[in-house]
Design a protein around this motif. Structure first.
Motif, PDB file in Angstrom:
ATOM      1  N   LEU A 105       7.353 -46.517  16.181  1.00 15.06           N
ATOM      2  CA  LEU A 105       6.750 -45.355  16.821  1.00 15.06           C
ATOM      3  C   LEU A 105       5.612 -44.794  15.968  1.00 15.06           C
ATOM      4  N   ALA A 106       5.694 -45.013  14.660  1.00 12.51           N
ATOM      5  CA  ALA A 106       4.624 -44.549  13.781  1.00 12.51           C
ATOM      6  C   ALA A 106       3.317 -45.286  14.085  1.00 12.51           C
ATOM      7  N   TYR A 107       3.418 -46.538  14.481  1.00  9.09           N
ATOM      8  CA  TYR A 107       2.214 -47.288  14.860  1.00  9.09           C
ATOM      9  C   TYR A 107       1.618 -46.716  16.142  1.00  9.09           C
ATOM     10  N   GLU A 108       2.491 -46.384  17.115  1.00  7.09           N
ATOM     11  CA  GLU A 108       2.023 -45.855  18.393  1.00  7.09           C
ATOM     12  C   GLU A 108       1.285 -44.527  18.205  1.00  7.09           C
ATOM     13  N   THR A 109       1.750 -43.734  17.259  1.00 10.55           N
ATOM     14  CA  THR A 109       1.194 -42.399  17.101  1.00 10.55           C
ATOM     15  C   THR A 109       0.123 -42.333  16.022  1.00 10.55           C
ATOM     16  N   HIS A 110      -0.090 -43.439  15.307  1.00 17.12           N
ATOM     17  CA  HIS A 110      -1.105 -43.428  14.255  1.00 17.12           C
ATOM     18  C   HIS A 110      -2.466 -43.084  14.864  1.00 17.12           C
ATOM     19  N   GLY A 111      -3.112 -42.152  14.275  1.00 20.63           N
ATOM     20  CA  GLY A 111      -4.399 -41.712  14.782  1.00 20.63           C
ATOM     21  C   GLY A 111      -4.316 -40.464  15.626  1.00 20.63           C
ATOM     22  N   GLN A 112      -3.119 -40.089  16.035  1.00 20.70           N
ATOM     23  CA  GLN A 112      -2.934 -38.849  16.786  1.00 20.70           C
ATOM     24  C   GLN A 112      -2.607 -37.731  15.805  1.00 20.70           C
ATOM     25  N   ALA A 113      -3.598 -37.133  15.209  1.00 20.03           N
ATOM     26  CA  ALA A 113      -3.387 -36.109  14.180  1.00 20.03           C
ATOM     27  C   ALA A 113      -2.774 -36.784  12.949  1.00 20.03           C
ATOM     28  N   PRO A 114      -2.090 -36.036  12.070  1.00 18.55           N
ATOM     29  CA  PRO A 114      -1.598 -36.650  10.835  1.00 18.55           C
ATOM     30  C   PRO A 114      -0.594 -37.750  11.117  1.00 18.55           C
ATOM     31  N   ALA A 115      -0.558 -38.713  10.228  1.00 14.75           N
ATOM     32  CA  ALA A 115       0.345 -39.853  10.388  1.00 14.75           C
ATOM     33  C   ALA A 115       1.798 -39.418  10.315  1.00 14.75           C
ATOM     34  N   ALA A 116       2.642 -40.223  10.944  1.00 16.90           N
ATOM     35  CA  ALA A 116       4.070 -39.926  10.928  1.00 16.90           C
ATOM     36  C   ALA A 116       4.663 -40.198   9.556  1.00 16.90           C
ATOM     37  N   HIS A 117       5.686 -39.449   9.234  1.00 13.76           N
ATOM     38  CA  HIS A 117       6.465 -39.720   8.037  1.00 13.76           C
ATOM     39  C   HIS A 117       7.625 -40.623   8.427  1.00 13.76           C
ATOM     40  N   CYS A 118       7.901 -41.645   7.648  1.00 13.64           N
ATOM     41  CA  CYS A 118       8.984 -42.569   7.935  1.00 13.64           C
ATOM     42  C   CYS A 118      10.071 -42.444   6.870  1.00 13.64           C
ATOM     43  N   VAL A 119      11.304 -42.373   7.324  1.00 18.24           N
ATOM     44  CA  VAL A 119      12.465 -42.412   6.436  1.00 18.24           C
ATOM     45  C   VAL A 119      13.110 -43.768   6.657  1.00 18.24           C
ATOM     46  N   PRO A 120      12.870 -44.743   5.763  1.00 14.59           N
ATOM     47  CA  PRO A 120      13.310 -46.108   6.028  1.00 14.59           C
ATOM     48  C   PRO A 120      14.803 -46.286   5.802  1.00 14.59           C
ATOM     49  N   GLY A 121      15.320 -47.399   6.317  1.00 11.45           N
ATOM     50  CA  GLY A 121      16.719 -47.756   6.089  1.00 11.45           C
ATOM     51  C   GLY A 121      17.411 -48.138   7.374  1.00 11.45           C
ATOM     52  N   CYS A 122      18.450 -48.926   7.257  1.00 13.60           N
ATOM     53  CA  CYS A 122      19.238 -49.354   8.409  1.00 13.60           C
ATOM     54  C   CYS A 122      20.730 -49.278   8.048  1.00 13.60           C
ATOM     55  N   PRO A 123      21.262 -48.030   8.003  1.00 17.98           N
ATOM     56  CA  PRO A 123      20.582 -46.757   8.241  1.00 17.98           C
ATOM     57  C   PRO A 123      20.071 -46.179   6.932  1.00 17.98           C
ATOM     58  N   PRO A 124      19.252 -45.124   6.977  1.00 16.17           N
ATOM     59  CA  PRO A 124      18.955 -44.395   5.742  1.00 16.17           C
ATOM     60  C   PRO A 124      20.226 -43.762   5.184  1.00 16.17           C
ATOM     61  N   HIS A 125      20.186 -43.437   3.911  1.00 20.56           N
ATOM     62  CA  HIS A 125      21.301 -42.709   3.307  1.00 20.56           C
ATOM     63  C   HIS A 125      21.302 -41.278   3.836  1.00 20.56           C
ATOM     64  N   ILE A 126      22.469 -40.658   3.812  1.00 19.01           N
ATOM     65  CA  ILE A 126      22.598 -39.315   4.370  1.00 19.01           C
ATOM     66  C   ILE A 126      21.727 -38.283   3.663  1.00 19.01           C
ATOM     67  N   LEU A 127      21.323 -38.549   2.423  1.00 15.95           N
ATOM     68  CA  LEU A 127      20.515 -37.576   1.694  1.00 15.95           C
ATOM     69  C   LEU A 127      19.017 -37.864   1.763  1.00 15.95           C
ATOM     70  N   ASP A 128      18.609 -38.968   2.402  1.00 16.50           N
ATOM     71  CA  ASP A 128      17.194 -39.343   2.386  1.00 16.50           C
ATOM     72  C   ASP A 128      16.327 -38.307   3.119  1.00 16.50           C
ATOM     73  N   PHE A 129      16.686 -37.967   4.349  1.00 18.53           N
ATOM     74  CA  PHE A 129      15.893 -36.958   5.061  1.00 18.53           C
ATOM     75  C   PHE A 129      16.074 -35.589   4.423  1.00 18.53           C
ATOM     76  N   TYR A 130      17.271 -35.303   3.971  1.00 17.45           N
ATOM     77  CA  TYR A 130      17.542 -34.030   3.298  1.00 17.45           C
ATOM     78  C   TYR A 130      16.569 -33.820   2.133  1.00 17.45           C
ATOM     79  N   LYS A 131      16.434 -34.833   1.294  1.00 17.29           N
ATOM     80  CA  LYS A 131      15.549 -34.709   0.128  1.00 17.29           C
ATOM     81  C   LYS A 131      14.087 -34.642   0.553  1.00 17.29           C
ATOM     82  N   ALA A 132      13.711 -35.484   1.518  1.00 21.89           N
ATOM     83  CA  ALA A 132      12.312 -35.506   1.950  1.00 21.89           C
ATOM     84  C   ALA A 132      11.910 -34.193   2.598  1.00 21.89           C
ATOM     85  N   TYR A 133      12.782 -33.634   3.401  1.00 26.56           N
ATOM     86  CA  TYR A 133      12.467 -32.378   4.083  1.00 26.56           C
ATOM     87  C   TYR A 133      12.353 -31.237   3.070  1.00 26.56           C
ATOM     88  N   LYS A 134      13.246 -31.207   2.102  1.00 27.19           N
ATOM     89  CA  LYS A 134      13.191 -30.142   1.094  1.00 27.19           C
ATOM     90  C   LYS A 134      11.952 -30.255   0.217  1.00 27.19           C
TER      91      LYS A 134
END
Length: 421
Positions: free
Chosen positions: A372-401
């Motif tokens: 989805l980040a590719y689809e939206t690239h160029g539409q205002a600021p680029a998307a932030h991606c939290v990678p993983g399959c799945p990401p760890h439970i603290l990955d978005f927590y840390k990134a958001y903070k």
């Protein structure tokens, strides 16, 4: 064949898992003694043996969150009973959580380690005792399994789990407690819907001979990180069939074994009894103990206004990891004063636009959402991606903070692949 027996012992236990005196230590030991004696001959089981006791010490500061770990009073009682039964050595070990060794986790808990030693236990860190890859014929997804040397060298495994709900697996009782035997480098794969098969694969190799379940203070709702304590459950359950213990414990929580995927799989594989009618329950009357526990909610859409979540074709791995992070952020007040952001989780639609509207910055959570980040690239600021399959439970927590305190993000350049935040 004799029916598996599960013993229940219950009476009011004063004091708490974090502040207690010798008085409640004695009372808890009496309850544990009563339950264990009613389900097995402990001296015959443990005399002369090296015993590994596996409590639930996930992030083992017992104060935060309250009651999420095995009650120290129960653990001390089990260690003392094993020594009294003639065990040659009693080891106490766990892998407390991804990226944290037991020694590191216990660094600020000197009183706990001192009391375990005084009871006759030896704390072992699975990260430091070595491990070995063990073949697992017939496994669903986990072959071989790298298991800690402390388990492989022990003669007997005694399982001391906590009574809790769990956002990902509905409950975390005796079978799920065995996941703490898994080494860090093998902990996150198959942590999606297939975690249930992975935990059952661990059970194939690590069969506890005795399970003593701590239900003195239980935990309900958004556990393990954001649940609420049930401080008056006041029950100890014990048995030699871990699946039978889990079945009885889940019933006390108002949850049927048929609702718990890992118990369904364990029954299908012949690893234990999950038919409540086929289990002999002795001791305290379960009818007087049964509660309707608040169940965990795994869905993220609409949960918090500050993060507008759109769920595509998402599995339980990403939904669980994200819900853990959202609940933790909300509990800490981290959403206050922040501008809303949009977060997409799961596989986007293949031939249609998956996101017609977004509020604020876009976050793509997990490997499936990255396109989805590719689809939206160029539409205002680029998307932030939290990678993983799945990401760890603290990955978005840390990134958001880590976002700017004004509520705005400074997006990183999009480089053609998901960038770590």
């Amino acid at each position: 064949m004799a029916r598996p027996r599960v013993a229940l012992a219950s009476r009011p236990v004063p004091e708490s898992p974090t502040v207690f005196t010798e008085m409640s230590l004695r009372l808890v030991r009496d309850l544990v003694t009563e339950a264990v004696a009613a389900c097995c001959d402990l001296p015959a089981l443990a005399r002369g043996k090296v015993v590994l006791v596996k409590p639930n010490l996930v992030r083992p500061d017992p104060r935060n969150p309250c009651a999420v770990v095995t009650d120290e009073r129960v653990l001390l009682a089990v260690v003392g009973l094993l020594r009294d039964a003639g065990a040659a050595r009693v080891l106490v070990g766990d892998n407390p959580g991804y990226g944290l060794s037991l020694f590191e986790a216990l660094a600020c808990m000197a009183d706990f380690t001192r009391r375990v030693a005084a009871a006759g236990g030896e704390i072992v860190s699975f990260d430091h005792c070595g491990s070995e890859a063990v073949p697992n014929p017939g496994a669903f997804v986990f072959d071989p399994v790298r298991l800690p040397r402390a388990l492989l060298d022990a003669d007997l495994l005694v399982n001391v789990p906590k009574m809790k709900t769990h956002v990902h697996t509905l409950v975390t009782l005796g079978v799920k407690n065995l996941y703490g035997l898994v080494c860090d480098d093998e902990r996150m794969f198959c942590h999606r819907n297939d975690i249930n098969a992975k935990v059952v694969d661990v059970l194939r190799l690590a069969r506890p001979r005795l399970t003593v379940l701590d239900g003195l203070w239980a935990v309900q709702g958004q556990a393990p990180l954001s649940g609420s304590a049930v401080p008056d459950m006041n029950v100890i359950a014990a048995g030699t069939d871990v699946c039978a213990v889990d079945t009885v414990a889940a019933d006390l929580m108002g949850i049927g074994a048929h609702e718990v995927a890992m118990l369904r799989l364990a029954r299908q594989e012949g690893l234990g009894e999950t038919d409540l009618a086929a289990i002999e329950v002795v001791g305290a009357d379960p009818a007087g103990l049964r509660r309707a526990f608040a169940r965990p909610v795994i869905g993220c859409a609409g949960a918090y206004d500050a993060v507008r979540v759109h769920e595509g074709g998402a599995c339980m791995g990403c939904l669980s990891a994200l819900r853990h992070a959202l609940d933790k952020l909300a509990g800490e007040g981290a959403f206050a004063g922040r501008e809303p952001v949009t977060l997409y989780v799961g596989v986007p639609m293949p031939e249609r636009r998956s996101l017609l509207r977004r509020d604020g910055e876009l976050w793509c959570f997990g490997a499936c959402a990255a396109p989805l980040a590719y689809e939206t690239h160029g539409q205002a600021p680029a998307a932030h991606c939290v990678p993983g399959c799945p990401p760890h439970i603290l990955d978005f927590y840390k990134a958001y903070k880590a976002r700017d305190g004004s509520g705005k993000q400074t997006p990183k350049p999009f480089s053609g692949r998901p960038s770590k935040t």
